[in-house]
Design a protein around this motif. Structure first.
Motif, PDB file in Angstrom:
ATOM      1  N   HIS A   1       4.497   5.038  -2.634  1.00  0.00           N
ATOM      2  CA  HIS A   1       3.971   6.387  -2.393  1.00  0.00           C
ATOM      3  C   HIS A   1       5.102   7.406  -2.469  1.00  0.00           C
ATOM      4  O   HIS A   1       6.184   7.186  -1.906  1.00  0.00           O
ATOM      5  CB  HIS A   1       3.299   6.433  -1.022  1.00  0.00           C
TER       6      HIS A   1
ATOM      7  N   SER B   1       0.807  -1.216   0.000  1.00  0.00           N
ATOM      8  CA  SER B   1       0.000   0.000   0.000  1.00  0.00           C
ATOM      9  C   SER B   1       0.842   1.268   0.000  1.00  0.00           C
ATOM     10  O   SER B   1       0.464   2.272  -0.610  1.00  0.00           O
ATOM     11  CB  SER B   1      -0.935   0.002   1.215  1.00  0.00           C
ATOM     12  N   PHE B   2       1.997   1.237   0.686  1.00  0.00           N
ATOM     13  CA  PHE B   2       2.776   2.459   0.883  1.00  0.00           C
ATOM     14  C   PHE B   2       4.103   2.475   0.131  1.00  0.00           C
ATOM     15  O   PHE B   2       4.719   3.533  -0.012  1.00  0.00           O
ATOM     16  CB  PHE B   2       3.081   2.655   2.374  1.00  0.00           C
TER      17      PHE B   2
ATOM     18  N   LEU C   1      -2.986   9.254   4.724  1.00  0.00           N
ATOM     19  CA  LEU C   1      -1.771   9.792   4.108  1.00  0.00           C
ATOM     20  C   LEU C   1      -2.098  10.505   2.801  1.00  0.00           C
ATOM     21  O   LEU C   1      -1.564  11.587   2.521  1.00  0.00           O
ATOM     22  CB  LEU C   1      -0.750   8.676   3.864  1.00  0.00           C
ATOM     23  N   ASP C   2      -2.969   9.934   2.001  1.00  0.00           N
ATOM     24  CA  ASP C   2      -3.342  10.590   0.746  1.00  0.00           C
ATOM     25  C   ASP C   2      -3.983  11.954   1.000  1.00  0.00           C
ATOM     26  O   ASP C   2      -3.713  12.921   0.283  1.00  0.00           O
ATOM     27  CB  ASP C   2      -4.317   9.703  -0.045  1.00  0.00           C
TER      28      ASP C   2
ATOM     29  N   ARG D   1      -3.681   4.571   4.794  1.00  0.00           N
ATOM     30  CA  ARG D   1      -3.320   5.023   3.442  1.00  0.00           C
ATOM     31  C   ARG D   1      -4.244   6.164   3.015  1.00  0.00           C
ATOM     32  O   ARG D   1      -3.785   7.157   2.419  1.00  0.00           O
ATOM     33  CB  ARG D   1      -3.411   3.853   2.462  1.00  0.00           C
ATOM     34  N   GLU D   2      -5.533   6.060   3.312  1.00  0.00           N
ATOM     35  CA  GLU D   2      -6.453   7.157   2.995  1.00  0.00           C
ATOM     36  C   GLU D   2      -6.025   8.438   3.718  1.00  0.00           C
ATOM     37  O   GLU D   2      -6.068   9.535   3.140  1.00  0.00           O
ATOM     38  CB  GLU D   2      -7.878   6.793   3.419  1.00  0.00           C
TER      39      GLU D   2
ATOM     40  N   ARG E   1       1.515  15.028  -5.635  1.00  0.00           N
ATOM     41  CA  ARG E   1       0.295  14.389  -5.149  1.00  0.00           C
ATOM     42  C   ARG E   1       0.495  12.887  -5.099  1.00  0.00           C
ATOM     43  O   ARG E   1       1.319  12.322  -5.810  1.00  0.00           O
ATOM     44  CB  ARG E   1      -0.890  14.707  -6.073  1.00  0.00           C
ATOM     45  N   ALA E   2      -0.287  12.209  -4.222  1.00  0.00           N
ATOM     46  CA  ALA E   2      -0.220  10.756  -4.118  1.00  0.00           C
ATOM     47  C   ALA E   2      -0.627  10.125  -5.447  1.00  0.00           C
ATOM     48  O   ALA E   2      -1.529  10.598  -6.129  1.00  0.00           O
ATOM     49  CB  ALA E   2      -1.147  10.278  -3.001  1.00  0.00           C
ATOM     50  N   SER E   3       0.078   9.063  -5.819  1.00  0.00           N
ATOM     51  CA  SER E   3      -0.261   8.354  -7.062  1.00  0.00           C
ATOM     52  C   SER E   3      -1.271   7.275  -6.792  1.00  0.00           C
ATOM     53  O   SER E   3      -1.493   6.896  -5.655  1.00  0.00           O
ATOM     54  CB  SER E   3       1.011   7.751  -7.655  1.00  0.00           C
TER      55      SER E   3
ATOM     56  N   ALA F   1      -1.202  14.238   1.983  1.00  0.00           N
ATOM     57  CA  ALA F   1      -0.382  14.524   0.807  1.00  0.00           C
ATOM     58  C   ALA F   1      -1.042  15.580  -0.066  1.00  0.00           C
ATOM     59  O   ALA F   1      -0.362  16.482  -0.596  1.00  0.00           O
ATOM     60  CB  ALA F   1      -0.145  13.238   0.009  1.00  0.00           C
ATOM     61  N   ASP F   2      -2.362  15.517  -0.217  1.00  0.00           N
ATOM     62  CA  ASP F   2      -3.071  16.538  -0.993  1.00  0.00           C
ATOM     63  C   ASP F   2      -2.976  17.902  -0.314  1.00  0.00           C
ATOM     64  O   ASP F   2      -2.795  18.931  -0.976  1.00  0.00           O
ATOM     65  CB  ASP F   2      -4.540  16.136  -1.177  1.00  0.00           C
TER      66      ASP F   2
END
Length: 467
Positions: free
Chosen positions: A369, A365-366, A450-451, A447-448, A465-467, A454-455
């Protein structure tokens, strides 16, 4: 009428002095009031539930709400809630527990000195090192070498051993008998192209250079966690501890293995020493010995150290150290029941199996990132370290508080992870009873989180931005 949840929260903000907390911020806004737990799920006073990805503070290994432990505590409280261990007075449950610990411990261990927390146990270890060396006619061997990013507690001595600036700042620490050497943290300590063997050789050489610079006649011990927990879940490269042991033996320096986090199954073995090929002289235990149901700690002392200390008692008189609550029968009863749960439910195997699943899920998952420099871990403990750039690895400015922001966003999504001090690192250390589904939920929700952060960072600082 019973006070409402809001009333109790107000009392907490008004009267409770919280550890490791932004004090004025807590006075203003407080935090979740946890009131119930079962398995790996916690519930707060507002009815919100959380998956506990940290087992409290790395400690509730068997999960919340185990009736076996609660019943053992209840029986012991009715039979004998307390008696002390001073002046040869004894109680039965600490004797049974000490024998069980020594039998499970690495080869050469002989006795257990019981305390109340990992911090006081490491204070005791310092005094044992000093007593041992004075007994051998080497009173100047008082310095203790620890490592940067090591965590060993918060008392005057153990906070000094801790290699995290936040535990020194404002307190006038560390005390002058402590030195810190490098951590075996490949992400930041290895030079480009350096193999694990090269890194091990470099770290061992640095330790030896420090001992020689200080004078071997002044260095009493080296203290290390098998895996550094609060400092970043730092897993040493293969061969690290045998190389360190060789240096210590050459200069007559004791090795203290701080097993407060790693002991009792966290790495899939009873002790981290087994997993990382450590030959200790002294071992510190706490946390997982009771799964934190009751406070308890211990110093496991090798036969070699014990013989010297006991012989010195013939000259010095009674051993002048101990606590009112040393060898507390209620805590020992809880520990015995906890060890039964670990054994009967095969939780060492569960920690190894579920831990492998967790690390694989985190890597999947990470791992790719753009803000993740490394995913690492062992057994049922892991970490995700966040970076501003991956190549070369570049840390975020501390003022951005990236990991705390992610931890807060995860909490809002019903998962408790922990942002570790002095690094932008998220820790994962759930109870051993976590299911595959619960591990997947923890990883997915973080993970949500972190995204989302990241935004935010991309908007604030034009980061990728997160991929």
């Amino acid at each position: 009428m019973a006070p409402s949840a809001a009333d109790i929260a107000a009392l907490d903000r008004a009267y409770v002095f919280h550890p490791f907390t932004a004090l004025k911020e807590h006075e203003r806004s407080g935090g979740p009031m946890i009131v119930r737990g079962s398995g790996i799920t916690l519930e707060d006073s507002e009815g919100r539930t959380y998956l506990d990805g940290m087992a409290g503070l790395w400690c509730v290994n068997v999960g919340y709400g185990r009736p076996e432990i609660a019943e053992a505590i209840h029986r012991q409280a009715l039979t004998l809630p307390y008696y002390h261990g001073f002046s040869s007075m004894s109680t039965d449950t600490p004797a049974l527990l000490a024998e069980r610990i020594v039998r499970a411990a690495p080869k050469g261990m002989a006795k257990v000195f019981f305390g109340n927390s990992g911090s006081d146990a490491n204070d005791t270890q310092v005094k044992l090192v000093w007593y041992y060396n004075i007994a051998r006619g080497k009173p100047n061997k008082r310095k203790i070498i620890s490592r940067a990013r090591g965590y060993h507690g918060v008392t005057l001595a153990s906070a000094s051993l801790t290699g995290l600036e936040g535990l020194h700042k404002g307190f006038g620490l560390p005390l002058d008998f402590v030195r810190h050497t490098r951590a075996p943290h490949r992400l930041w300590e290895a030079e480009p192209g350096m193999s694990d063997a090269d890194l091990v050789a470099s770290l061992a050489a640095d330790l030896e250079a420090m001992i020689l610079a200080e004078g071997p006649e002044t260095v009493g011990a080296f203290i290390a966690e098998p895996i550094q927990g609060a400092g970043g879940v730092i897993v040493p490269p293969k061969g690290y501890f045998p190389a360190i042991r060789e240096v210590l033996t050459r200069h007559d320096v004791l090795l203290i293995a701080d097993e407060v986090i790693c002991g009792f199954g966290r790495l899939g073995t009873m002790f981290g020493c087994e997993a990382l090929d450590i030959e200790p002289d002294l071992i510190t235990i706490a946390k997982g010995i009771t799964s934190a149901y009751v406070p308890l700690s211990g110093c496991i002392v090798s036969q070699r150290v014990w013989d010297t200390i006991a012989d010195a008692g013939e000259r010095n008189g009674p051993f002048g150290h101990g606590y009112t609550y040393s060898a507390h029968p209620l805590a020992a009863a809880a520990a015995l029941a906890n060890l039964d749960v670990i054994e009967n439910d095969r939780l060492l195997e569960a920690a190894a199996t579920r831990g492998a699943e967790m690390r694989a899920a985190l890597a999947d998952s990470f791992g790719g990132h753009p803000l993740v420099g490394e995913v690492r871990g062992m057994g049922m403990v892991a970490a995700v370290e966040l970076v501003a750039a991956r190549t070369p690895a570049t840390p975020f400015p501390p003022a951005l508080k990236v990991a705390p922001r992610v931890a807060k966003a995860a909490l809002a999504r019903g998962v408790i992870t922990r942002a570790l001090p002095s690094s932008d690192t998220l820790a994962f250390s759930p109870p051993f009873v976590a299911t595959s589904g619960e591990i997947a939920e923890i990883v997915g929700r973080v993970r949500e989180a972190l995204d989302a952060v990241a935004d935010e960072l991309a908007r604030e600082r034009a980061l990728p931005r997160a991929s």
